[in-house]
Write a protein that holds these residues in place. Structure first.
Motif, PDB file in Angstrom:
ATOM      1  N   LEU A  49      11.923  24.922 -33.523  1.00 49.92           N
ATOM      2  CA  LEU A  49      10.931  24.812 -32.691  1.00 49.92           C
ATOM      3  C   LEU A  49      10.143  25.962 -32.688  1.00 49.92           C
ATOM      4  N   PHE A  50       8.832  25.779 -31.897  1.00 47.47           N
ATOM      5  CA  PHE A  50       7.943  26.665 -31.835  1.00 47.47           C
ATOM      6  C   PHE A  50       7.946  27.507 -30.309  1.00 47.47           C
ATOM      7  N   VAL A  51       8.118  28.704 -30.308  1.00 45.88           N
ATOM      8  CA  VAL A  51       7.841  29.725 -28.900  1.00 45.88           C
ATOM      9  C   VAL A  51       6.519  30.329 -28.808  1.00 45.88           C
ATOM     10  N   LEU A  72      18.074   9.707 -19.887  1.00 45.85           N
ATOM     11  CA  LEU A  72      19.012  10.821 -20.398  1.00 45.85           C
ATOM     12  C   LEU A  72      18.315  12.089 -20.460  1.00 45.85           C
ATOM     13  N   LYS A  73      19.090  12.976 -20.771  1.00 44.91           N
ATOM     14  CA  LYS A  73      18.313  14.250 -21.038  1.00 44.91           C
ATOM     15  C   LYS A  73      19.188  14.996 -21.998  1.00 44.91           C
ATOM     16  N   PHE A  74      18.764  15.668 -23.064  1.00 38.15           N
ATOM     17  CA  PHE A  74      19.790  16.439 -24.102  1.00 38.15           C
ATOM     18  C   PHE A  74      19.835  18.000 -23.750  1.00 38.15           C
ATOM     19  N   ASP A  75      20.638  18.468 -23.794  1.00 45.95           N
ATOM     20  CA  ASP A  75      20.878  19.890 -23.582  1.00 45.95           C
ATOM     21  C   ASP A  75      21.937  20.327 -24.409  1.00 45.95           C
ATOM     22  N   ALA A  76      21.647  21.775 -24.997  1.00 44.65           N
ATOM     23  CA  ALA A  76      22.375  22.174 -25.895  1.00 44.65           C
ATOM     24  C   ALA A  76      22.108  23.561 -25.856  1.00 44.65           C
ATOM     25  N   VAL A  77      23.377  24.518 -26.625  1.00 43.09           N
ATOM     26  CA  VAL A  77      23.047  25.823 -26.782  1.00 43.09           C
ATOM     27  C   VAL A  77      23.131  25.946 -28.532  1.00 43.09           C
ATOM     28  N   GLY A  78      22.038  26.982 -28.879  1.00 41.59           N
ATOM     29  CA  GLY A  78      21.654  26.958 -30.241  1.00 41.59           C
ATOM     30  C   GLY A  78      21.883  28.263 -30.772  1.00 41.59           C
ATOM     31  N   GLU A  79      22.216  28.319 -31.858  1.00 36.05           N
ATOM     32  CA  GLU A  79      22.486  29.845 -32.577  1.00 36.05           C
ATOM     33  C   GLU A  79      21.093  29.914 -33.602  1.00 36.05           C
ATOM     34  N   VAL A  80      20.286  30.873 -33.307  1.00 37.38           N
ATOM     35  CA  VAL A  80      19.063  31.167 -33.831  1.00 37.38           C
ATOM     36  C   VAL A  80      19.676  31.635 -35.300  1.00 37.38           C
ATOM     37  N   VAL A  81      19.109  30.892 -36.434  1.00 36.76           N
ATOM     38  CA  VAL A  81      19.450  31.292 -37.795  1.00 36.76           C
ATOM     39  C   VAL A  81      18.207  31.892 -38.568  1.00 36.76           C
ATOM     40  N   ARG A  82      17.077  31.503 -37.940  1.00 39.25           N
ATOM     41  CA  ARG A  82      15.853  32.154 -38.780  1.00 39.25           C
ATOM     42  C   ARG A  82      14.798  32.085 -37.823  1.00 39.25           C
ATOM     43  N   ILE A  83      13.870  33.085 -37.913  1.00 35.38           N
ATOM     44  CA  ILE A  83      12.750  33.503 -37.058  1.00 35.38           C
ATOM     45  C   ILE A  83      11.296  33.716 -38.137  1.00 35.38           C
ATOM     46  N   GLU A  84      10.522  32.767 -37.888  1.00 38.99           N
ATOM     47  CA  GLU A  84       9.029  32.855 -38.934  1.00 38.99           C
ATOM     48  C   GLU A  84       8.002  33.276 -37.912  1.00 38.99           C
ATOM     49  N   PRO A  85       7.859  34.747 -37.673  1.00 39.24           N
ATOM     50  CA  PRO A  85       6.637  35.008 -36.868  1.00 39.24           C
ATOM     51  C   PRO A  85       5.354  34.413 -37.284  1.00 39.24           C
ATOM     52  N   GLY A  86       4.482  34.152 -36.145  1.00 38.14           N
ATOM     53  CA  GLY A  86       3.237  33.233 -36.853  1.00 38.14           C
ATOM     54  C   GLY A  86       2.158  34.273 -35.922  1.00 38.14           C
ATOM     55  N   MET A  87       0.955  33.737 -35.822  1.00 39.63           N
ATOM     56  CA  MET A  87      -0.400  34.308 -35.270  1.00 39.63           C
ATOM     57  C   MET A  87      -0.171  34.173 -33.922  1.00 39.63           C
ATOM     58  N   ARG A  88      -0.011  32.859 -33.471  1.00 38.89           N
ATOM     59  CA  ARG A  88      -0.164  32.180 -31.989  1.00 38.89           C
ATOM     60  C   ARG A  88       1.409  31.900 -31.561  1.00 38.89           C
ATOM     61  N   GLN A  89       2.350  31.717 -32.410  1.00 36.74           N
ATOM     62  CA  GLN A  89       3.389  31.268 -31.862  1.00 36.74           C
ATOM     63  C   GLN A  89       4.391  31.550 -32.949  1.00 36.74           C
ATOM     64  N   VAL A  90       5.861  31.688 -32.679  1.00 37.84           N
ATOM     65  CA  VAL A  90       6.772  31.953 -33.395  1.00 37.84           C
ATOM     66  C   VAL A  90       7.821  30.918 -33.595  1.00 37.84           C
ATOM     67  N   GLY A  91       8.268  30.666 -35.187  1.00 39.57           N
ATOM     68  CA  GLY A  91       8.769  29.474 -35.324  1.00 39.57           C
ATOM     69  C   GLY A  91      10.256  29.908 -35.284  1.00 39.57           C
ATOM     70  N   ALA A  93      14.547  28.540 -36.200  1.00 42.56           N
ATOM     71  CA  ALA A  93      15.500  27.654 -36.691  1.00 42.56           C
ATOM     72  C   ALA A  93      16.584  27.908 -35.948  1.00 42.56           C
ATOM     73  N   ILE A  94      17.226  26.733 -35.604  1.00 40.82           N
ATOM     74  CA  ILE A  94      18.452  26.900 -34.502  1.00 40.82           C
ATOM     75  C   ILE A  94      19.442  25.908 -35.032  1.00 40.82           C
ATOM     76  N   ARG A  95      20.750  26.277 -35.348  1.00 43.30           N
ATOM     77  CA  ARG A  95      22.068  25.496 -35.240  1.00 43.30           C
ATOM     78  C   ARG A  95      22.467  25.143 -34.024  1.00 43.30           C
ATOM     79  N   LEU A  96      22.767  23.886 -33.766  1.00 42.05           N
ATOM     80  CA  LEU A  96      23.130  23.427 -32.602  1.00 42.05           C
ATOM     81  C   LEU A  96      24.776  23.769 -32.324  1.00 42.05           C
ATOM     82  N   HIS A  97      24.659  23.945 -31.208  1.00 47.16           N
ATOM     83  CA  HIS A  97      26.291  24.011 -30.764  1.00 47.16           C
ATOM     84  C   HIS A  97      26.371  23.565 -29.184  1.00 47.16           C
ATOM     85  N   ARG A  98      27.191  22.667 -29.085  1.00 41.97           N
ATOM     86  CA  ARG A  98      27.549  21.959 -27.606  1.00 41.97           C
ATOM     87  C   ARG A  98      26.419  21.021 -27.434  1.00 41.97           C
ATOM     88  N   PRO A  99      26.073  20.343 -28.223  1.00 37.43           N
ATOM     89  CA  PRO A  99      24.868  19.322 -27.845  1.00 37.43           C
ATOM     90  C   PRO A  99      25.469  18.175 -27.206  1.00 37.43           C
TER      91      PRO A  99
END
Length: 105
Positions: A49-51, A72-91, A93-99
């Protein structure tokens, strides 16, 4: 030494490490702190995702998104495994836990 006509690609240099293939999916999601992010892709075990730049990204994120067609709605907790800094947003990568999928009230 390479054989004549052989080429080396990035994909062959770095083996795929994902537990399952990702599917493109652009969907707004709500993070636990109230911020909104936008998914790029999702799989059974993770998502990317992008934040917005400047938004805090912890080691773990809680989030949800609606699946209105299914009620329905999907909810989860995710462990951040990688961050990709960008100019306007940050990428992120999340490993899902408890989806889980839960009915929308």
């Amino acid at each position: 030494m390479q054989a004549a006509g052989a080429t080396t690609t990035m994909a062959s240099m770095f083996p795929e490490r994902r537990a399952s293939p990702r599917e493109p999916l652009r969907l707004p999601i709500k993070l636990a702190g109230g911020a909104t992010a936008l998914t790029r892709d999702i799989s059974e075990h993770g998502l990317f995702l992008f934040v917005p730049r400047g938004e805090s990204v912890d080691d773990w994120l809680s989030f949800e998104f609606a699946v209105p067609q299914a009620g329905l709605k999907f909810d989860a907790v995710g462990e951040v495994v990688r961050i990709e800094p960008g100019m306007r947003q940050v990428g992120v990568a999340i490993r899902l836990h408890r989806p889980r999928l839960v009915p929308v009230d």
